[in-house]
Design a protein around this motif. Sequence first.
Motif, PDB file in Angstrom:
ATOM      1  N   GLY A 247       0.949  -1.111   0.069  1.00 35.65           N
ATOM      2  CA  GLY A 247      -0.111   0.033  -0.080  1.00 35.65           C
ATOM      3  C   GLY A 247       0.930   1.079  -0.133  1.00 35.65           C
ATOM      4  N   THR A 248       2.228   0.928   0.057  1.00 38.39           N
ATOM      5  CA  THR A 248       2.924   2.259   0.081  1.00 38.39           C
ATOM      6  C   THR A 248       3.341   2.702  -1.103  1.00 38.39           C
ATOM      7  N   ALA A 249       3.368   2.004  -2.369  1.00 40.21           N
ATOM      8  CA  ALA A 249       3.679   2.243  -3.787  1.00 40.21           C
ATOM      9  C   ALA A 249       3.166   3.515  -4.160  1.00 40.21           C
ATOM     10  N   ARG A 250       3.717   4.517  -5.066  1.00 37.86           N
ATOM     11  CA  ARG A 250       2.984   5.579  -5.566  1.00 37.86           C
ATOM     12  C   ARG A 250       2.659   5.462  -7.104  1.00 37.86           C
ATOM     13  N   VAL A 251       2.731   3.914  -7.456  1.00 35.47           N
ATOM     14  CA  VAL A 251       2.301   3.554  -8.807  1.00 35.47           C
ATOM     15  C   VAL A 251       1.498   2.437  -8.371  1.00 35.47           C
ATOM     16  N   ASN A 252       0.499   2.337  -9.588  1.00 36.90           N
ATOM     17  CA  ASN A 252      -0.206   0.941  -9.576  1.00 36.90           C
ATOM     18  C   ASN A 252      -1.288   0.811  -8.514  1.00 36.90           C
ATOM     19  N   GLU A 253      -1.566   2.141  -8.142  1.00 39.44           N
ATOM     20  CA  GLU A 253      -2.681   2.171  -6.967  1.00 39.44           C
ATOM     21  C   GLU A 253      -2.179   1.724  -5.840  1.00 39.44           C
ATOM     22  N   GLY A 254      -0.980   1.591  -5.727  1.00 41.92           N
ATOM     23  CA  GLY A 254      -0.303   1.389  -4.519  1.00 41.92           C
ATOM     24  C   GLY A 254       0.139  -0.165  -4.295  1.00 41.92           C
ATOM     25  N   ARG A 255      -0.114  -0.919  -5.109  1.00 45.31           N
ATOM     26  CA  ARG A 255       0.080  -2.417  -5.134  1.00 45.31           C
ATOM     27  C   ARG A 255       1.726  -2.461  -5.313  1.00 45.31           C
ATOM     28  N   LEU A 256       2.137  -3.482  -4.717  1.00 53.66           N
ATOM     29  CA  LEU A 256       3.524  -3.720  -4.763  1.00 53.66           C
ATOM     30  C   LEU A 256       3.556  -4.688  -5.732  1.00 53.66           C
ATOM     31  N   PRO A 257       4.988  -4.905  -6.646  1.00 58.22           N
ATOM     32  CA  PRO A 257       5.282  -5.670  -7.693  1.00 58.22           C
ATOM     33  C   PRO A 257       5.707  -6.937  -7.139  1.00 58.22           C
ATOM     34  N   LEU A 258       5.909  -7.895  -7.939  1.00 58.67           N
ATOM     35  CA  LEU A 258       6.798  -9.286  -7.788  1.00 58.67           C
ATOM     36  C   LEU A 258       8.236  -8.565  -7.884  1.00 58.67           C
ATOM     37  N   MET A 259       8.936  -8.417  -7.040  1.00 56.21           N
ATOM     38  CA  MET A 259      10.249  -7.769  -6.974  1.00 56.21           C
ATOM     39  C   MET A 259      11.474  -8.896  -7.114  1.00 56.21           C
ATOM     40  N   VAL A 260      12.300  -8.880  -8.282  1.00 52.05           N
ATOM     41  CA  VAL A 260      13.517  -9.818  -8.468  1.00 52.05           C
ATOM     42  C   VAL A 260      14.718  -9.067  -7.981  1.00 52.05           C
ATOM     43  N   ASP A 261      15.234  -9.324  -6.834  1.00 44.78           N
ATOM     44  CA  ASP A 261      16.459  -8.660  -6.224  1.00 44.78           C
ATOM     45  C   ASP A 261      17.770  -9.171  -7.444  1.00 44.78           C
ATOM     46  N   PRO A 262      18.612  -8.252  -7.303  1.00 45.39           N
ATOM     47  CA  PRO A 262      20.067  -8.791  -7.843  1.00 45.39           C
ATOM     48  C   PRO A 262      20.336 -10.057  -7.613  1.00 45.39           C
ATOM     49  N   THR A 263      20.125 -10.394  -6.280  1.00 46.80           N
ATOM     50  CA  THR A 263      20.759 -11.721  -5.809  1.00 46.80           C
ATOM     51  C   THR A 263      20.104 -12.914  -6.401  1.00 46.80           C
ATOM     52  N   GLY A 264      18.906 -12.822  -7.031  1.00 41.37           N
ATOM     53  CA  GLY A 264      17.927 -13.862  -7.474  1.00 41.37           C
ATOM     54  C   GLY A 264      16.796 -14.081  -6.788  1.00 41.37           C
ATOM     55  N   VAL A 265      16.813 -13.683  -5.510  1.00 39.89           N
ATOM     56  CA  VAL A 265      15.583 -13.502  -4.590  1.00 39.89           C
ATOM     57  C   VAL A 265      14.506 -12.945  -4.906  1.00 39.89           C
ATOM     58  N   TRP A 266      13.306 -13.374  -4.887  1.00 36.28           N
ATOM     59  CA  TRP A 266      12.008 -12.478  -5.443  1.00 36.28           C
ATOM     60  C   TRP A 266      11.016 -12.837  -4.214  1.00 36.28           C
ATOM     61  N   CYS A 267      10.449 -11.719  -4.205  1.00 37.47           N
ATOM     62  CA  CYS A 267       8.961 -11.665  -3.342  1.00 37.47           C
ATOM     63  C   CYS A 267       7.840 -11.014  -3.997  1.00 37.47           C
ATOM     64  N   ARG A 268       6.703 -11.277  -3.568  1.00 35.18           N
ATOM     65  CA  ARG A 268       5.526 -10.511  -3.945  1.00 35.18           C
ATOM     66  C   ARG A 268       4.434 -10.486  -2.728  1.00 35.18           C
ATOM     67  N   PRO A 269       3.369  -9.883  -2.816  1.00 33.33           N
ATOM     68  CA  PRO A 269       2.515 -10.124  -2.077  1.00 33.33           C
ATOM     69  C   PRO A 269       1.526 -11.066  -2.080  1.00 33.33           C
ATOM     70  N   GLU A 270       0.903 -11.674  -1.049  1.00 36.36           N
ATOM     71  CA  GLU A 270      -0.004 -12.873  -1.028  1.00 36.36           C
ATOM     72  C   GLU A 270      -0.866 -12.565  -0.043  1.00 36.36           C
ATOM     73  N   GLY A 271      -2.058 -11.741  -0.440  1.00 34.74           N
ATOM     74  CA  GLY A 271      -3.046 -11.398   0.490  1.00 34.74           C
ATOM     75  C   GLY A 271      -2.398 -10.565   1.380  1.00 34.74           C
ATOM     76  N   ARG A 272      -2.625 -11.057   2.880  1.00 34.94           N
ATOM     77  CA  ARG A 272      -2.186 -10.088   3.896  1.00 34.94           C
ATOM     78  C   ARG A 272      -0.578 -10.437   4.138  1.00 34.94           C
ATOM     79  N   PHE A 273      -0.101 -11.475   3.567  1.00 28.09           N
ATOM     80  CA  PHE A 273       1.265 -11.903   3.747  1.00 28.09           C
ATOM     81  C   PHE A 273       2.273 -11.777   2.263  1.00 28.09           C
ATOM     82  N   PHE A 274       3.286 -12.123   2.406  1.00 31.37           N
ATOM     83  CA  PHE A 274       4.094 -12.094   1.220  1.00 31.37           C
ATOM     84  C   PHE A 274       4.725 -13.506   0.953  1.00 31.37           C
ATOM     85  N   VAL A 275       5.111 -13.833  -0.222  1.00 30.85           N
ATOM     86  CA  VAL A 275       5.676 -14.868  -0.720  1.00 30.85           C
ATOM     87  C   VAL A 275       6.955 -14.895  -1.308  1.00 30.85           C
TER      88      VAL A 275
END
Length: 401
Positions: A247-275
Amino acid sequence: MRDFYDVIIVGGAVMGSCTAYWLAANSDFDGKVLLIERDPTYATSSTALSAAGIRVQFSNKVNVQIGQFGTEFIRDFPDLMEVDGDRPTLGYHPGGYLFLANTEAQVRILRQNHEVQRTEGADVVLWDADRLKWAFPHLRVDDILLASYGNSGEGWFDNTGIMAGARRKARALGVDVVSDEVVGITRDGNRVTGVTLKSGARVGAGTIVNAAGPRGGKVAHMAGLDLPVEPRKRTLFVYDTADTPEGTARVNEGRLPLMVDPTGVWCRPEGRFFVAGGVPRNDIPPDYDDFEPDHPEWEDQIWPALAERSGHFEALKIVRSWAGHYDYNTFDQNGIVGRHPEVTNFIFQNGFSGHGLQQGPAVGRAVMELITYGGYRTLDLSDMWYERIAENKRFLEQAIV
């Protein structure tokens, strides 16, 4: 179940179900189709255990096009899969993908990929660190040299829903679906002629489609053919954070994306959690029945990378975890689609290396076109031909997650 089918599809997850659907839905195809799935629960299928993402940020134009069609397919899913007034939806979450680069080599790859993506009309932008920090204030960006963000056409959806909807529609259109395991494939010279099932049944075939996911190499071997596809285990972790950045993002109506870190680790929102997930350091093929999560991966790789990237991810609690298998193409990490050059009535639909869920609709349609028309009518997937393996011509996909 009949004694003979014009097309037998080995594997009833998303690839096989979509192929069955496209064949049955096409009035130009008048044959009978049998869809065989070894696990009627689909509990360990790659489809059911995937992260359920769809994107257009690939390095090859055909994969970009496949992603674009996949988004259209998700949009049209209720109309395409309606059965007796029931119109299933897939709960599409348009979160986008965000790839981060902190080395010159990674920057070069992002820029090269971006040229391909923009040429195909993908809605993808490149950002410097300042723009990235503005869009997603929770991120630490001091080391970031470049970011690639999908404004639209990317997100995640109901993974089992797309498989179940396609299978149900295919069945309604006349496809026979059986729960059994193919344990043998018969050949007469350069033609496959049928399958032997674990139940003891023998069924003749005009064409056999290998849609067996991580077991695709085993199925090809039954026909006396080589296929560089093996399972690779990926563990996914669902976690909670005391201070969520959602909800803190200033794009896409506040939605966070699936982020792929330079390390290859990724995460994204999953309901009230993250995966979250990543590539294991010791990435070796597991046993076909090994679905034990790699718990040390969380402490050793994933949590440190997340905590380094955002203060919101320093205090985390694991909610649950599970492991699934990629149908990993060891040759070039790209899909293998098309007829065997000698055994021409054996068709490959394998090796998507973690992208099979999102690519199933387009690849299923392409295989239908090969069977019905003898060639592609919509997307040209000829770059994914099997012959490239024998000729040692890699069609490398650089954007692997």
